[in-house]
Design a protein around this motif. Structure first.
Motif, PDB file in Angstrom:
ATOM      1  N   ALA A   1      16.157 -11.575   2.185  1.00  0.00           N
ATOM      2  CA  ALA A   1      14.889 -12.100   2.701  1.00  0.00           C
ATOM      3  C   ALA A   1      14.639 -11.608   4.115  1.00  0.00           C
ATOM      4  N   LEU A   2      15.683 -11.592   4.942  1.00  0.00           N
ATOM      5  CA  LEU A   2      15.550 -11.094   6.309  1.00  0.00           C
ATOM      6  C   LEU A   2      15.263  -9.594   6.318  1.00  0.00           C
ATOM      7  N   GLU A   3      15.961  -8.847   5.450  1.00  0.00           N
ATOM      8  CA  GLU A   3      15.721  -7.406   5.336  1.00  0.00           C
ATOM      9  C   GLU A   3      14.269  -7.115   4.986  1.00  0.00           C
ATOM     10  N   LEU A   4      13.752  -7.849   4.011  1.00  0.00           N
ATOM     11  CA  LEU A   4      12.409  -7.565   3.512  1.00  0.00           C
ATOM     12  C   LEU A   4      11.337  -7.995   4.507  1.00  0.00           C
ATOM     13  N   ILE A   5      11.562  -9.095   5.207  1.00  0.00           N
ATOM     14  CA  ILE A   5      10.624  -9.478   6.266  1.00  0.00           C
ATOM     15  C   ILE A   5      10.604  -8.397   7.341  1.00  0.00           C
ATOM     16  N   ALA A   6      11.788  -7.900   7.710  1.00  0.00           N
ATOM     17  CA  ALA A   6      11.871  -6.866   8.739  1.00  0.00           C
ATOM     18  C   ALA A   6      11.233  -5.563   8.292  1.00  0.00           C
ATOM     19  N   ALA A   7      11.189  -5.314   6.975  1.00  0.00           N
ATOM     20  CA  ALA A   7      10.569  -4.089   6.470  1.00  0.00           C
ATOM     21  C   ALA A   7       9.068  -4.080   6.696  1.00  0.00           C
ATOM     22  N   GLY A   8       8.456  -5.259   6.805  1.00  0.00           N
ATOM     23  CA  GLY A   8       7.048  -5.333   7.169  1.00  0.00           C
ATOM     24  C   GLY A   8       6.058  -5.223   6.037  1.00  0.00           C
ATOM     25  N   ARG A   9       6.487  -4.916   4.831  1.00  0.00           N
ATOM     26  CA  ARG A   9       5.598  -4.857   3.677  1.00  0.00           C
ATOM     27  C   ARG A   9       5.451  -6.263   3.082  1.00  0.00           C
ATOM     28  N   PRO A  10       4.410  -6.529   2.292  1.00  0.00           N
ATOM     29  CA  PRO A  10       4.273  -7.845   1.658  1.00  0.00           C
ATOM     30  C   PRO A  10       5.510  -8.183   0.822  1.00  0.00           C
ATOM     31  N   VAL A  11       5.879  -9.457   0.828  1.00  0.00           N
ATOM     32  CA  VAL A  11       7.089  -9.917   0.143  1.00  0.00           C
ATOM     33  C   VAL A  11       6.709 -11.008  -0.858  1.00  0.00           C
ATOM     34  N   ILE A  12       7.262 -10.905  -2.067  1.00  0.00           N
ATOM     35  CA  ILE A  12       7.099 -11.933  -3.093  1.00  0.00           C
ATOM     36  C   ILE A  12       8.465 -12.534  -3.368  1.00  0.00           C
ATOM     37  N   ALA A  13       8.622 -13.825  -3.078  1.00  0.00           N
ATOM     38  CA  ALA A  13       9.857 -14.560  -3.369  1.00  0.00           C
ATOM     39  C   ALA A  13       9.609 -15.412  -4.606  1.00  0.00           C
ATOM     40  N   PHE A  14      10.446 -15.275  -5.624  1.00  0.00           N
ATOM     41  CA  PHE A  14      10.258 -16.005  -6.881  1.00  0.00           C
ATOM     42  C   PHE A  14      11.565 -16.660  -7.295  1.00  0.00           C
ATOM     43  N   PRO A  15      11.561 -17.925  -7.622  1.00  0.00           N
ATOM     44  CA  PRO A  15      10.425 -18.862  -7.703  1.00  0.00           C
ATOM     45  C   PRO A  15      10.330 -19.785  -6.480  1.00  0.00           C
ATOM     46  N   GLY A  16       9.941 -19.268  -5.341  1.00  0.00           N
ATOM     47  CA  GLY A  16       9.755 -20.085  -4.148  1.00  0.00           C
ATOM     48  C   GLY A  16      10.644 -19.635  -3.013  1.00  0.00           C
TER      49      GLY A  16
ATOM     50  N   LYS B   1      27.035 -25.587  17.522  1.00  0.00           N
ATOM     51  CA  LYS B   1      26.629 -24.527  16.597  1.00  0.00           C
ATOM     52  C   LYS B   1      25.428 -23.758  17.135  1.00  0.00           C
ATOM     53  N   ALA B   2      25.363 -22.483  16.763  1.00  0.00           N
ATOM     54  CA  ALA B   2      24.223 -21.634  17.113  1.00  0.00           C
ATOM     55  C   ALA B   2      23.799 -20.874  15.868  1.00  0.00           C
ATOM     56  N   VAL B   3      22.500 -20.848  15.602  1.00  0.00           N
ATOM     57  CA  VAL B   3      21.991 -20.086  14.463  1.00  0.00           C
ATOM     58  C   VAL B   3      22.097 -18.593  14.785  1.00  0.00           C
ATOM     59  N   LEU B   4      22.768 -17.868  13.907  1.00  0.00           N
ATOM     60  CA  LEU B   4      22.948 -16.427  14.054  1.00  0.00           C
ATOM     61  C   LEU B   4      22.494 -15.772  12.757  1.00  0.00           C
ATOM     62  N   TYR B   5      21.217 -15.404  12.712  1.00  0.00           N
ATOM     63  CA  TYR B   5      20.709 -14.714  11.526  1.00  0.00           C
ATOM     64  C   TYR B   5      21.352 -13.333  11.425  1.00  0.00           C
ATOM     65  N   SER B   6      21.491 -12.831  10.201  1.00  0.00           N
ATOM     66  CA  SER B   6      21.905 -11.447  10.030  1.00  0.00           C
ATOM     67  C   SER B   6      20.742 -10.535  10.405  1.00  0.00           C
ATOM     68  N   GLY B   7      21.045  -9.243  10.579  1.00  0.00           N
ATOM     69  CA  GLY B   7      20.035  -8.323  11.073  1.00  0.00           C
ATOM     70  C   GLY B   7      19.817  -7.126  10.175  1.00  0.00           C
ATOM     71  N   VAL B   8      19.098  -6.162  10.702  1.00  0.00           N
ATOM     72  CA  VAL B   8      18.866  -4.886  10.036  1.00  0.00           C
ATOM     73  C   VAL B   8      19.212  -3.775  11.014  1.00  0.00           C
ATOM     74  N   ASP B   9      19.479  -2.587  10.471  1.00  0.00           N
ATOM     75  CA  ASP B   9      19.932  -1.486  11.316  1.00  0.00           C
ATOM     76  C   ASP B   9      18.834  -0.978  12.236  1.00  0.00           C
ATOM     77  N   ALA B  10      17.628  -0.890  11.723  1.00  0.00           N
ATOM     78  CA  ALA B  10      16.525  -0.362  12.528  1.00  0.00           C
ATOM     79  C   ALA B  10      15.216  -0.886  11.962  1.00  0.00           C
ATOM     80  N   ILE B  11      14.197  -0.919  12.775  1.00  0.00           N
ATOM     81  CA  ILE B  11      12.869  -1.326  12.344  1.00  0.00           C
ATOM     82  C   ILE B  11      12.062  -0.075  12.035  1.00  0.00           C
ATOM     83  N   ALA B  12      11.710   0.103  10.772  1.00  0.00           N
ATOM     84  CA  ALA B  12      10.995   1.300  10.347  1.00  0.00           C
ATOM     85  C   ALA B  12       9.491   1.069  10.401  1.00  0.00           C
ATOM     86  N   GLY B  13       8.758   2.168  10.448  1.00  0.00           N
ATOM     87  CA  GLY B  13       7.313   2.072  10.282  1.00  0.00           C
ATOM     88  C   GLY B  13       6.981   1.634   8.869  1.00  0.00           C
ATOM     89  N   THR B  14       5.825   1.047   8.658  1.00  0.00           N
ATOM     90  CA  THR B  14       5.472   0.523   7.343  1.00  0.00           C
ATOM     91  C   THR B  14       4.222   1.236   6.847  1.00  0.00           C
TER      92      THR B  14
END
Length: 403
Positions: A317-332, A204-217
């Motif tokens: 979660a991957l999309e929002l991390i890639a967006a570069g702005r602060p992220v709040i995950a609730f509840p955990g 097995k190999a971990v294959l995370y999903s991606g985003v189309d482009a990395i935008a400025g934040t």
């Protein structure tokens, strides 16, 4: 390479289920590979090809883009009624058991729609490898069938929670039936742990999903308050109510009456009700195209999403991390996702309760993080993810057809 990708959801449906296979198919084609993407029907009937026309379409296709082959389902009325909860308990259980034992899954209508195309793909396209996403076992059975016809290996993509998607009595039976995949891609380390218990003999190999482009934040300035964006499915109304109450409590404590919560997703009615009850200012965005969604995610004060542990890893979660702005995950959130955010340089708050949400909003309002370097987030693009898939499929091809 020549590869057939199989995924039940068409890339244009308004749901994340069509995103991963569609984007990887397009990116692999851009990398020089010939890709056929087999799916269910599109929202407007596009990409449907008659069986007798498929060979000619394959011969004439410009392989700079994948050939999309959307297959309308064939009638399997009892299975459909069982899936949709229209049958009484005993009869429903009997139909589910019959469908898994005789057809290998709960979507015989999906299998029936695709099956006539498989001999044409095997004989006219002659794939080197087949790759298919597990959102149901039927898709993997189709991969297995095509691999046998084409005498090539198939690779399973373990992107959903087997425990949640396959009924208890059939989990190990279906794993044994589908255990001849040459290799497996998994959506996360947590998915890998689950897949190892079911398919211990498959690499097995971990294959995370991606985003189309990395935008400025660059967060838009909002006088007197924050601009927050809630993205995606809600899963649980009680959890949503607690989140809305936490935002409302913080707004009143800080006197930030101009704070607005935006929502992008398909659960607008549920979000509206929760916001009204909590007294939160709300703006509904609807289901946005990916480019507009990513631009909005990269511009708000903070991104928020509801975490559901049954998903193992949320694409958003991957999309929002890639967006570069602060992220709040609730509840955990899981340690894996927290680690991914740390590697990318994105501030992620895994908030277990209202107090933690309030603290996160205090930080965002009083001490916002610096702009995250785009280079640190480059590994989140589909291009970077496709390189992983390319390596896995190349290895499967070199090892020969599945048994």
């Amino acid at each position: 390479m020549k590869a057939v990708f199989i995924n039940h959801c068409h890339p244009e449906v308004t749901h994340v289920c069509g995103l991963r296979a569609g984007r990887l198919a397009a990116t692999m084609a851009a990398r020089g590979h010939s890709i056929v993407l087999v799916t269910g029907p599109g929202p407007d009937g596009e990409d449907e090809i008659e069986v007798h026309d498929l060979a000619d379409r394959l011969a004439a296709h410009d392989w700079k883009q994948p050939l999309r082959l959307a297959c309308p389902p064939l009638n399997a009325r009892m299975a459909v009624r069982a899936r949709e909860g229209e049958l009484a308990g005993g009869l429903r259980h009997a139909v589910i058991a019959w469908s898994y034992l005789t057809m290998g899954g709960m979507f015989p209508d999906w299998q029936g729609g695709v099956a006539p195309y498989l001999p044409v793909l095997a004989n006219s396209f002659r794939p080197d490898v087949v790759w298919g996403t597990f959102g149901n076992t039927d898709t993997w059975k189709l991969c297995q069938h095509l691999a046998r016809l084409a005498d090539c290996p198939w690779v399973g993509d373990f992107k959903d929670n087997w425990q949640a998607f396959v009924p208890f009595g059939f989990r190990h039976l279906m794993a044994r039936r589908l255990g001849n995949a040459r290799a497996m891609t998994v959506l996360s380390a947590v998915h890998c742990d689950q897949a190892d218990r079911l398919f211990p003999h498959i690499a097995k190999a971990v294959l995370y999903s991606g985003v189309d482009a990395i935008a400025g934040t660059t967060a838009r300035k909002r006088e007197g308050g924050l601009e927050l964006l809630l993205t995606g499915s809600i899963y649980d109304d009680a959890t949503l109510a607690r989140l809305a109450a936490a935002i409302s409590s913080w707004t009143h404590r800080r006197g930030h009456g101009e704070t607005v919560l935006r929502y992008a997703g398909n659960d607008a009615k549920r979000v509206r009700q929760a916001a009204e009850r909590a007294g939160v200012r709300l703006h509904l965005e609807g289901y946005l195209p990916q480019a507009r969604l990513h631009a909005l995610q990269a511009s708000v004060s903070a991104n928020i999403y509801v975490h559901d542990p049954r998903c193992l890893l949320h694409h958003k979660a991957l999309e929002l991390i890639a967006a570069g702005r602060p992220v709040i995950a609730f509840p955990g959130e899981t340690d894996e996702v927290i680690g991914l955010a740390r590697e990318a340089g994105t501030m992620l708050f895994a908030c277990a309760d209202a107090g933690a949400v309030g603290h996160a909003l205090d930080v965002v309002a009083d001490d916002p993080p610096p702009v995250v370097d785009a280079g640190a987030r480059a590994s989140f693009t589909w291009e970077a993810r496709a390189a992983v898939l390319e390596h896995v499929l190349t290895g499967a091809i070199s090892s020969g057809a599945a048994a």
